[in-house]
Design a protein around this motif. Structure first.
Motif, mmCIF file in Angstrom:
data_model
loop_
_atom_site.group_PDB
_atom_site.id
_atom_site.type_symbol
_atom_site.label_atom_id
_atom_site.label_comp_id
_atom_site.label_asym_id
_atom_site.label_seq_id
_atom_site.Cartn_x
_atom_site.Cartn_y
_atom_site.Cartn_z
ATOM 1 N N GLN A 97 -29.703 -54.986 -31.626
ATOM 2 C CA GLN A 97 -30.547 -55.991 -30.968
ATOM 3 C C GLN A 97 -31.289 -55.391 -29.777
ATOM 4 O O GLN A 97 -32.502 -55.608 -29.607
ATOM 5 C CB GLN A 97 -29.687 -57.176 -30.504
ATOM 6 C CG GLN A 97 -29.152 -58.032 -31.625
ATOM 7 C CD GLN A 97 -28.264 -59.157 -31.109
ATOM 8 O OE1 GLN A 97 -27.870 -59.165 -29.931
ATOM 9 N NE2 GLN A 97 -27.940 -60.101 -31.977
ATOM 10 N N ASP A 98 -30.571 -54.634 -28.960
ATOM 11 C CA ASP A 98 -31.195 -54.038 -27.766
ATOM 12 C C ASP A 98 -32.313 -53.069 -28.165
ATOM 13 O O ASP A 98 -33.379 -53.051 -27.530
ATOM 14 C CB ASP A 98 -30.143 -53.293 -26.945
ATOM 15 C CG ASP A 98 -29.152 -54.220 -26.254
ATOM 16 O OD1 ASP A 98 -29.468 -55.421 -26.139
ATOM 17 O OD2 ASP A 98 -28.074 -53.737 -25.853
ATOM 18 N N ARG A 151 -35.296 -55.012 -29.620
ATOM 19 C CA ARG A 151 -36.008 -55.672 -28.518
ATOM 20 C C ARG A 151 -36.852 -54.654 -27.738
ATOM 21 O O ARG A 151 -38.030 -54.909 -27.442
ATOM 22 C CB ARG A 151 -35.007 -56.352 -27.586
ATOM 23 C CG ARG A 151 -35.667 -57.106 -26.424
ATOM 24 C CD ARG A 151 -34.637 -57.635 -25.439
ATOM 25 N NE ARG A 151 -33.802 -58.668 -26.025
ATOM 26 C CZ ARG A 151 -32.499 -58.519 -26.290
ATOM 27 N NH1 ARG A 151 -31.892 -57.357 -26.025
ATOM 28 N NH2 ARG A 151 -31.807 -59.502 -26.803
ATOM 29 N N ARG A 156 -41.021 -54.534 -27.392
ATOM 30 C CA ARG A 156 -41.666 -54.596 -26.070
ATOM 31 C C ARG A 156 -42.492 -53.344 -25.791
ATOM 32 O O ARG A 156 -43.596 -53.443 -25.227
ATOM 33 C CB ARG A 156 -40.604 -54.795 -24.994
ATOM 34 C CG ARG A 156 -39.961 -56.173 -25.038
ATOM 35 C CD ARG A 156 -38.919 -56.338 -23.959
ATOM 36 N NE ARG A 156 -38.393 -57.697 -23.933
ATOM 37 C CZ ARG A 156 -37.379 -58.089 -23.171
ATOM 38 N NH1 ARG A 156 -36.786 -57.217 -22.357
ATOM 39 N NH2 ARG A 156 -36.955 -59.344 -23.199
ATOM 40 N N TYR A 205 -37.290 -60.841 -33.804
ATOM 41 C CA TYR A 205 -37.411 -60.824 -32.342
ATOM 42 C C TYR A 205 -37.676 -62.224 -31.806
ATOM 43 O O TYR A 205 -37.023 -62.684 -30.860
ATOM 44 C CB TYR A 205 -38.541 -59.877 -31.934
ATOM 45 C CG TYR A 205 -38.836 -59.871 -30.451
ATOM 46 C CD1 TYR A 205 -38.040 -59.158 -29.570
ATOM 47 C CD2 TYR A 205 -39.915 -60.590 -29.929
ATOM 48 C CE1 TYR A 205 -38.295 -59.154 -28.205
ATOM 49 C CE2 TYR A 205 -40.179 -60.602 -28.579
ATOM 50 C CZ TYR A 205 -39.366 -59.884 -27.713
ATOM 51 O OH TYR A 205 -39.614 -59.891 -26.368
ATOM 52 N N LEU A 222 -34.200 -62.814 -30.359
ATOM 53 C CA LEU A 222 -34.142 -61.918 -29.208
ATOM 54 C C LEU A 222 -35.069 -62.302 -28.061
ATOM 55 O O LEU A 222 -34.855 -61.877 -26.925
ATOM 56 C CB LEU A 222 -34.468 -60.477 -29.650
ATOM 57 C CG LEU A 222 -33.645 -59.937 -30.826
ATOM 58 C CD1 LEU A 222 -34.099 -58.528 -31.174
ATOM 59 C CD2 LEU A 222 -32.160 -59.958 -30.496
ATOM 60 N N MET A 223 -36.087 -63.056 -28.354
ATOM 61 C CA MET A 223 -37.050 -63.430 -27.315
ATOM 62 C C MET A 223 -36.404 -64.410 -26.347
ATOM 63 O O MET A 223 -35.668 -65.302 -26.750
ATOM 64 C CB MET A 223 -38.289 -64.055 -27.969
ATOM 65 C CG MET A 223 -39.375 -64.446 -26.988
ATOM 66 S SD MET A 223 -40.818 -65.135 -27.848
ATOM 67 C CE MET A 223 -40.191 -66.740 -28.339
ATOM 68 N N GLU A 252 -43.550 -63.976 -25.520
ATOM 69 C CA GLU A 252 -43.028 -64.774 -24.414
ATOM 70 C C GLU A 252 -44.156 -65.449 -23.646
ATOM 71 O O GLU A 252 -44.091 -66.649 -23.335
ATOM 72 C CB GLU A 252 -42.204 -63.903 -23.455
ATOM 73 C CG GLU A 252 -40.895 -63.414 -24.029
ATOM 74 C CD GLU A 252 -41.023 -62.055 -24.684
ATOM 75 O OE1 GLU A 252 -42.134 -61.714 -25.146
ATOM 76 O OE2 GLU A 252 -40.020 -61.326 -24.735
#
Length: 364
Positions: free
Chosen positions: A8-9, A12, A16, A75, A79-80, A339
């Motif tokens: 996940q990290d 993400r 980004r 995401y 994850l967002m 976002e």
């Protein structure tokens, strides 16, 4: 594929980084730029696993990796982290730049689209509102020529008008037609005030015989206005920010630009259902939705329209039925700062909902 915390990290961070740079992402860039607390080799192995799951891909064999449509979807869904302070900040910006008190609705929506495109950096799309049912406030008949009368029906949110011919027998009579029209205006308002235009049958028996000659034309005109008011404004989409959004590197190819511009200019009847279609949750539970429920995000191949397959659309509804309701959204590349896009769309939806809800008299 269920992602563990490390996957996940790294997914993400990859999204980004690619959103920021528009360049394929390598493991060293993530190791240097993000506090992932693992080695570059470990990051490379995880990215390879994410590629095997279809969440990342390599545009060229020697290049780093970029998110796929499925990667962006994972995401956005998992994850967002939408920023409520950012939404409130954008709401404040909208309030400072816009003043809807007394402004015509279409002018307010045009200004809202311009601010939304500036806040998000993408193409803003705003539909004109549709009213399922609105109560009549006032009716007025005005003579506009020797042969025509204008009927004006004012409800809470709209002005409706239609021209009627003056009866040929009345043209030569030495009567004060303006005085008769004032009496009729008072009669119509008394009969129909507080009722829906869709339920505007009149009891002509309460009207003096002198005015009965107007009855047929007036009832026909009101019926015609009611029918026209039911038609959805399904191609009325206000668009802002096209030139700036097309500076994105994803739109470098001329053919791609042409197809998007053509869709926005000539294909609004195709675009409108994508923006304005109700969510399943709306159909089941009515229109009292949370911000999260109102947001719809279409990513890449999820878009049913071919010109939008390289794009993402973030859309929301505004307003509450049975008052005016409409839709708005932002359209940009799949390499979108989701976002910010969600925060901008939420803020604009909240602002326009306040503007068209309750007893505010904002007219198109």
């Amino acid at each position: 594929m269920k992602l563990n915390s490390r996957q996940q990290d790294i997914l993400r961070a990859t999204v980004r980084h690619y959103v920021d740079t528009a360049e394929p992402v390598g493991s060293k860039s993530l190791a240097d730029g993000y506090d992932l607390q693992v080695s570059s080799a470990t990051i490379r192995n995880v990215m390879s696993a994410l590629e095997g799951s279809g969440l990342l891909y390599q545009p060229h064999t020697s290049a780093g990796r970029i998110p796929s449509d499925s990667g962006y979807r994972r995401y956005v869904d998992e994850l967002m982290m939408p920023s409520k302070p950012l939404t409130r900040q954008m709401e404040t910006t909208l309030s400072n730049k816009l003043d809807w008190d007394g402004i015509a609705m279409e002018a307010l929506l045009k200004e809202s689209a311009q601010v939304l495109s500036r806040l998000s950096g993408y193409i803003a799309l705003v539909t004109l509102p549709h009213v399922e049912a609105s109560t009549i406030k006032h009716l007025k008949l005005v003579r506009v020529s020797d042969r025509q009368i204008l009927l004006i029906v004012l409800d809470i949110y709209h002005n409706h008008s239609i021209l009627l011919p003056i009866d040929s027998e009345l043209e030569d009579e030495p009567k004060d037609i303006d005085a008769e029209l004032q009496v009729l205006s008072n009669f119509l308002t008394d009969q129909l005030k507080g009722r829906s235009l869709h339920d505007a049958e009149l009891d002509w028996s309460n009207l003096d015989q002198t005015f009965q000659r107007y009855a047929e034309a007036l009832q026909s005109a009101i019926t015609d206005l009611s029918r026209k008011s039911r038609v959805l404004p399904n191609t009325q989409i206000l668009i802002s920010g096209l030139a700036g959004a097309l500076d994105q590197p994803e739109f470098a190819e001329r053919e791609q630009i042409r197809s998007i511009v053509q869709l926005l200019e000539d294909g609004r009847d195709q675009l409108w259902p994508l923006i304005a279609a109700p969510l399943p949750s709306e159909i089941k539970s009515g229109s009292a939705l949370t911000n999260q429920q109102r947001i719809r995000i279409w990513i890449g191949a999820e878009n049913p329209l071919e010109p939008m397959r390289a794009c993402a659309l973030v859309a929301s509804r505004y307003g509450h039925a049975p008052g005016p309701t409409g839709s708005l959204g932002v359209l940009g590349p799949t390499r979108m700062l989701y976002e910010n896009a969600v925060a901008a769309v939420e803020a604009a939806a909240n602002y326009l909902t306040d503007a068209v809800s309750g007893n505010q008299e904002v007219y198109i």
